[in-house]
Design an enzyme around this catalytic site. Structure first.
Site, PDB file in Angstrom:
ATOM      1  N   GLY A  47       0.767  -1.005   0.133  1.00  7.86           N
ATOM      2  CA  GLY A  47       0.059  -0.023  -0.041  1.00  7.86           C
ATOM      3  C   GLY A  47       0.731   1.302  -0.013  1.00  7.86           C
ATOM      4  O   GLY A  47       0.383   2.486  -0.440  1.00  7.86           O
ATOM      5  N   GLY A 184       7.820  24.473   4.466  1.00 10.95           N
ATOM      6  CA  GLY A 184       7.104  23.964   3.378  1.00 10.95           C
ATOM      7  C   GLY A 184       5.822  24.363   3.106  1.00 10.95           C
ATOM      8  O   GLY A 184       4.870  23.921   3.878  1.00 10.95           O
ATOM      9  N   GLY A 186       3.861  23.682   0.134  1.00  3.85           N
ATOM     10  CA  GLY A 186       3.227  23.124  -0.919  1.00  3.85           C
ATOM     11  C   GLY A 186       1.982  22.696  -0.705  1.00  3.85           C
ATOM     12  O   GLY A 186       1.466  22.767   0.573  1.00  3.85           O
ATOM     13  N   GLY A 273       9.147  18.717   0.366  1.00  6.73           N
ATOM     14  CA  GLY A 273       9.118  17.926  -0.788  1.00  6.73           C
ATOM     15  C   GLY A 273       9.793  16.491  -0.733  1.00  6.73           C
ATOM     16  O   GLY A 273       9.753  15.947   0.627  1.00  6.73           O
ATOM     17  N   ARG A 274       9.868  15.739  -1.889  1.00  2.00           N
ATOM     18  CA  ARG A 274      10.306  14.311  -1.786  1.00  2.00           C
ATOM     19  C   ARG A 274      11.215  14.017  -2.773  1.00  2.00           C
ATOM     20  O   ARG A 274      11.386  14.783  -3.765  1.00  2.00           O
ATOM     21  CB  ARG A 274       8.978  13.600  -1.916  1.00  2.00           C
ATOM     22  CG  ARG A 274       7.721  13.772  -1.052  1.00  2.00           C
ATOM     23  CD  ARG A 274       6.855  12.738  -1.229  1.00  2.00           C
ATOM     24  NE  ARG A 274       7.385  11.438  -0.565  1.00  2.00           N
ATOM     25  CZ  ARG A 274       7.340  11.238   0.584  1.00  2.00           C
ATOM     26  NH1 ARG A 274       6.720  11.971   1.508  1.00  2.00           N
ATOM     27  NH2 ARG A 274       7.697   9.956   1.013  1.00  2.00           N
ATOM     28  N   ALA A 328       0.274   3.949 -14.328  1.00  2.00           N
ATOM     29  CA  ALA A 328       0.289   2.571 -14.089  1.00  2.00           C
ATOM     30  C   ALA A 328      -0.320   1.709 -15.344  1.00  2.00           C
ATOM     31  O   ALA A 328       0.392   0.989 -15.950  1.00  2.00           O
ATOM     32  CB  ALA A 328       0.077   1.956 -12.784  1.00  2.00           C
ATOM     33  N   HIS A 446     -31.460  19.976  -8.775  1.00  2.00           N
ATOM     34  CA  HIS A 446     -31.485  21.461  -8.003  1.00  2.00           C
ATOM     35  C   HIS A 446     -31.870  21.007  -6.733  1.00  2.00           C
ATOM     36  O   HIS A 446     -33.021  20.118  -6.318  1.00  2.00           O
ATOM     37  CB  HIS A 446     -32.358  22.333  -8.754  1.00  2.00           C
ATOM     38  CG  HIS A 446     -32.441  23.545  -7.730  1.00  2.00           C
ATOM     39  ND1 HIS A 446     -31.795  24.401  -7.658  1.00  2.00           N
ATOM     40  CD2 HIS A 446     -33.631  23.738  -7.146  1.00  2.00           C
ATOM     41  CE1 HIS A 446     -32.137  25.453  -6.892  1.00  2.00           C
ATOM     42  NE2 HIS A 446     -33.268  25.072  -6.495  1.00  2.00           N
TER      43      HIS A 446
END
Length: 481
Positions: A47, A184, A186, A273-274, A328, A446
């Site tokens: 996961g 950060g 972001g 970030g990464r 993927a 509506h």
């Protein structure tokens, strides 16, 4: 053979996937649906970060934070407001329960039932077509690298001696922080900052540029204004000179322009970030080129070794789970069947899960100006004019539509309630090259927030009436409203 040595088992398969996060799992299931043999290698929990420590935990935290915010602001709907009592230990239990409920879909048993072989080992290439996982050799016709990413920790004096959290560990807290400092601005840093602010924690956010700098400036300004109104201390264009202290007493020296000053907090969250997890893969043995920690890939995600592809964060993509799953599926088609889809980028929405949300698909206004100069129009419509938004008391924000002069939709942006849900209509419109006049023919219930789409395209049609020839064609095809 020396004592203690033995021959490694060799497995031959069609596809070997390194990494069991959202991208790896989607690729494995797609390959099995095509009848391919699949070996999936994952050294940690199946996961990946998204399920076990990342976005799912963040969404569970945000849901609790929104409930707390609604309690404080209930007087806007005629209900007595009160300060919520927040138990961080129980919040942590809620987060873990949400993760546990999602875990079976990513379990080894579930994958094995689908015919996917799972190896809980570290994978490393030993040659151009063989990977070693523990004591097992895997020789595959094709490989997909889906090893994800790790948090990037900036090289700042003092970081090696100061305890800090990352987006993966912050949800482990079982006691309320006294003052959270977030590095950060972001989408991850800002969303977590808002969550903890709403959970009763004073929060200071520091960004060396402008927060949410990748978003449409018009949309992000509404979110930042809202967060500062809620009490978030935002320090844009500010760098961190040094860090010192211990958990419970952390000090940072920061610099804005030429001015240096000290700020303090009890806990530090680093969301700067990464970086791709590719260093331990033995890329040189596989003949895979990389530069500055990034794989060299062609337009279809193929590395310099024609047998090996990469997807997701390992490929340098910073997109969300839905984008990685889509990539993927495409990559499996390329890898197994040699089916190369068109180079035109798919219409994949991008959502920032602050409150209000920001959602974008296709070109932003800045992108459109760069690519099409003045050959496009921008139409806006506010949530404040939608009955459902007024009933909910969520009237901040608007939707903007970017249309090429030829009539097809180039992009859309939304800031407001359920923006991430509403953007899917525009994603479909862009993917099918629909026009605003086509969207006029939608019948929307509506009251519903989605009525903002109808109102927007009606506004567009009033300014730019549908050409007679298009209406006649629509009549001919039975598409009249």
């Amino acid at each position: 053979m020396k004592r203690g040595q033995f021959l490694a088992e060799t497995i031959r398969t069609d596809l070997c996937i390194i990494g069991g996060g959202p991208g790896g799992l989607a690729a494995a299931k797609e390959a099995r649906a095509r009848g391919a043999g699949v070996v999936l290698i994952e050294e940690n929990a199946l996961g990946g970060i998204a399920l076990n420590w990342g976005s799912l935990a963040a969404h569970a935290t945000a849901a609790a934070a929104k409930r707390a915010h609604q309690m404080r602001t209930a007087r806007d709907l005629g209900i007595g407001a009160e300060e919520p009592r927040i138990n961080f230990a129980r919040l942590n239990a809620h987060i873990n329960a949400v993760i546990a409920a999602a875990a079976p879909e990513a379990s080894a048993e579930h994958l094995s039932a689908d015919g996917i072989m799972v190896l809980h080992e570290t994978g490393r290439f030993v040659d151009r077509r063989t990977l070693k996982a523990g004591e097992t050799l895997v020789r595959a016709r094709r490989f997909i690298i889906a090893t994800g990413s790790r948090p990037f920790v900036p090289d700042i004096p003092g970081f090696d001696a100061v305890p800090f959290h990352t987006p993966e560990t912050i949800s482990d807290l079982t006691r309320r922080p006294g003052h959270l400092v977030v590095l950060g601005g972001g989408e991850t840093g800002l969303a977590l900052a808002q969550s903890y602010l709403r959970l009763g924690v004073p929060v200071t956010l520091i960004d060396n540029l402008d927060p949410l700098g990748d978003c449409d400036v018009e949309l992000r300004s509404i979110v930042l204004r809202r967060l500062m109104a809620e009490g978030l201390d935002v320090m844009p264009n500010t760098g961190v000179v040094s860090v010192r202290g211990n958990e419970g007493d952390i000090a940072l020296t920061v610099k804005t322009g030429a001015e240096e000053r000290d700020i303090g907090g009890t806990h530090l969250l680093v969301a700067t970030g990464r970086r791709p997890n590719i260093a331990a893969l033995g890329l040189d043995k596989a003949g895979i080129r990389a530069s500055a920690g990034q794989l060299a890939l062609n337009a279809f995600g193929r590395t310099s070794n024609r047998r090996i592809f990469a997807i997701g964060a390992a490929a340098g993509d910073t997109y969300s789970v839905h984008a990685v799953r889509h990539r993927a599926h495409r990559t499996v088609s390329h890898a197994l069947d040699g089916m190369f889809a068109a180079r035109r980028k798919p219409a994949i929405p991008h959502v920032v899960y602050t409150d209000p949300e920001i959602a974008q698909v296709g070109l932003t206004e800045a992108d459109a100006r760069q690519r099409h100069k003045t050959r496009f129009t921008v139409t806006r419509f506010p949530f404040a004019a939608i009955d459902r938004a007024r009933a909910l008391g969520e009237i901040e924000g608007h939707v903007k539509l970017i249309v090429h002069e030829a009539g097809h939709i180039l992009g859309a942006g939304i800031v407001g309630p359920q923006a991430g849900e509403l953007i899917t209509l525009f994603a479909l419109a862009i993917a099918r090259r629909l026009t605003p006049y086509d969207l006029q023919r939608l019948v929307i219930p509506h009251p519903a927030l989605a009525e903002i789409v109808s109102a927007l395209v009606e506004t567009y049609a009033e300014i730019y009436p549908e050409p007679i020839w298009r209406r006649r064609m629509a009549n001919l095809l039975g598409l009249v409203r």
